[in-house]
Design a protein around this motif. Structure first.
Motif, short mmCIF file in Angstrom:
data_model
loop_
_atom_site.label_atom_id
_atom_site.label_comp_id
_atom_site.label_asym_id
_atom_site.label_seq_id
_atom_site.Cartn_x
_atom_site.Cartn_y
_atom_site.Cartn_z
N ARG A 65 0.81 -1.21 0.00
CA ARG A 65 0.00 0.00 0.00
C ARG A 65 0.84 1.26 0.00
NH1 ARG A 65 -5.67 -1.01 3.09
NH2 ARG A 65 -5.97 -3.18 2.47
N ALA A 66 2.08 1.18 0.46
CA ALA A 66 2.95 2.36 0.43
C ALA A 66 3.17 2.82 -1.01
CB ALA A 66 4.28 2.04 1.10
N TRP A 67 3.34 1.87 -1.93
CA TRP A 67 3.51 2.21 -3.34
C TRP A 67 2.17 2.63 -3.96
CZ3 TRP A 67 6.77 -1.18 -0.98
CH2 TRP A 67 8.13 -1.08 -1.27
N ILE A 68 1.11 1.92 -3.62
CA ILE A 68 -0.21 2.25 -4.17
C ILE A 68 -0.62 3.67 -3.78
CG2 ILE A 68 -2.66 1.63 -4.16
CD1 ILE A 68 -1.75 -1.27 -3.53
N ASP A 69 -0.43 4.01 -2.51
CA ASP A 69 -0.78 5.35 -2.03
C ASP A 69 -0.04 6.42 -2.83
OD1 ASP A 69 -2.29 4.07 -0.12
OD2 ASP A 69 -0.92 4.49 1.54
N THR A 70 1.21 6.15 -3.15
CA THR A 70 2.02 7.13 -3.87
C THR A 70 1.40 7.49 -5.22
OG1 THR A 70 4.04 6.29 -2.83
CG2 THR A 70 4.31 7.59 -4.83
N PHE A 71 0.93 6.49 -5.96
CA PHE A 71 0.32 6.75 -7.26
C PHE A 71 -1.01 7.49 -7.12
CE2 PHE A 71 3.26 3.33 -8.48
CZ PHE A 71 3.80 3.87 -9.64
N PHE A 72 -1.79 7.14 -6.11
CA PHE A 72 -3.04 7.86 -5.88
C PHE A 72 -2.77 9.32 -5.50
CE2 PHE A 72 -5.41 3.77 -5.39
CZ PHE A 72 -6.48 4.08 -6.20
#
Length: 331
Positions: free
Chosen positions: A137-144
Motif C-alpha cells: 500500500r505504500a507504493w499504491i498510495d504514492t500513485f493515488f
C-alpha cells in the motif's frame, strides 16, 4: 473462554462442510448399531442418529435458502456461476510516454509533483520490504497521491480505504447476495460533492451525487491469481451504483492491471476485460517503451483518467486498446 459459534454465523461453504460431516457421522453410527448383536447403548445413544437427522435437516434448509458470498471466497468457478465472462484483453497504446510528458508540469509546485513522486518511489524501493500485502500500500498510495495533484481546478479527489460494499443481489431473479469490502475506492468530482462523500464515504453517497467510483484491490504476488476477486468487487459495486459499466484496478503497487466490466442488458451477469500488467520502471531510459513497462507518470495518468471515467466504456482517447483477435493475453 472462546464463545461457541452459532450455526447462523457459518458461511455457506462452512454450512455445507458441516452438513457433509454430520451425514458421514450419522451413517457410521447407523452401521455400527446394525452390526452389534446386543444392544449396548443407552436411550440417548439410540436416539443420536435421529437427532443428527434433525440437525442435518436444519442445515439443508439453511443451504437451500438465500446464500451470502464474500469477496474473499471468490474464484474462477464463482465467476462462471455468476455468468461473468472474460473478453479480449487490453494493451497500452503506443506513444504513452510522450502523452504523459505534459502531465509532468501539472502540479509541479504541489507536494505530490512528478519529481517528488519519483523521489518517493525511489525511497520506498530502498526502505520498505515487499514481503506482504500491507507494505504494497505504500507504493499504491504514492500513485493515488500523485493522481490527486493532477485533478482539474474546481474538482477534488476523495480516497476511501477498505470501502464497504453492501450485500448485493447477484441477479434480478436471485435471492443470493455478495458482499465484502474493497481496499480502495476513489472518486473525482466537483469539490462540493467530494466534500459530501468525504464525510459520508458510502456507496449510496456515490450513487446519489454521481461522483464516479473507481475500485482498486491490493494484492501481493502474481496479479492473475486475484482477477476473479477484483472482478467480483466491480460486479457488486456496479450493481449497487446501478451503472452499465464500471472500471477498476488490481495492483501490488509495482504492477497495475486495469479492469473494465460491462453488465449484460438483462442484468444477469457481465463481461470484463483487463490489461496486461504495467510495471513501473525505476529508471527512465530514452525511447524505452514496452507493453509491460511504463514510467510512473504513465501509470499515474492512467489512474487519474480511469477514475474520472469510472462509469464509461473504452473510447478512442483511452490509453488502452483491445488486443487483436489473433493475439492473446499471455501471462
Amino acid at each position: 473462554m472462546a464463545k461457541k459459534r452459532k450455526i447462523s454465523g457459518l458461511s455457506g461453504i462452512e454450512l455445507m462442510q458441516a452438513c457433509t460431516a454430520l451425514k458421514r457421522l450419522r451413517s457410521s453410527l447407523v452401521e455400527e448399531e446394525e452390526e452389534e448383536e446386543e444392544e449396548t447403548v443407552d436411550q440417548v445413544q439410540d436416539n443420536l442418529p435421529d437427532s443428527l437427522k434433525d440437525m442435518i435437516s436444519k442445515l439443508e434448509s439453511r443451504l437451500s435458502g438465500p446464500q451470502t458470498l464474500n469477496f474473499s471466497r471468490v474464484d474462477a468457478e464463482t465467476l462462471k456461476r455468476l455468468n461473468i465472462v472474460q473478453q479480449r484483453g487490453l494493451i497500452i497504446k503506443s506513444g504513452a510516454e510522450e502523452r504523459s510528458e505534459k502531465s509532468k508540469l501539472i502540479g509541479k509546485d504541489e507536494l505530490w509533483s512528478s519529481t517528488n513522486m519519483q523521489l518517493h518511489l525511489a525511497l520506498l524501493d530502498k526502505l520498505v520490504s515487499k514481503e506482504n500485502e500491507a507494505t504494497c500500500r505504500a507504493w499504491i498510495d504514492t500513485f493515488f497521491f500523485r493522481a490527486s495533484a493532477m485533478v482539474d481546478p474546481g474538482k477534488s479527489m476523495v480516497l476511501n480505504m477498505e470501502q464497504v460494499i453492501p450485500a448485493t443481489a447477484i441477479s434480478p431473479t436471485s435471492m443470493a447476495t455478495i458482499s465484502g469490502f474493497t481496499d480502495y475506492a476513489a472518486v473525482v468530482t466537483e469539490s462540493r460533492a467530494a466534500a459530501v462523500y468525504r464525510k459520508v464515504p458510502r456507496v449510496e453517497t456515490a450513487r446519489l451525487h454521481e461522483t464516479g467510483f473507481f475500485v482498486t484491490e491490493a494484492k501481493k504476488g502474481p496479479l492473475y491469481d486475484h482477477v476473479p476477486q477484483a472482478v467480483c468487487q466491480l460486479y457488486a459495486s456496479g450493481k449497487q451504483l446501478e451503472k452499465d459499466t464500471i472500471r477498476g484496478a488490481l495492483t501490488n503497487g509495482h504492477e497495475w492491471m486495469f479492469i473494465i466490466l460491462s453488465f449484460n442488458k438483462d442484468g444477469n451477469g457481465a463481461s470484463y476485460k483487463y490489461s496486461i500488467p504495467l510495471e513501473y520502471r525505476k529508471t527512465r531510459t530514452p525511447n524505452e517503451e514496452t507493453p509491460e513497462q511504463s514510467s510512473p507518470d504513465v501509470i499515474a495518468c492512467i489512474l487519474l483518467e480511469w477514475i474520472q471515467k469510472s462509469f464509461q466504456d473504452l473510447d478512442t482517447d483511452d490509453w488502452f486498446e483491445e488486443i487483436a483477435k489473433s493475439g492473446s493475453l499471455a501471462k
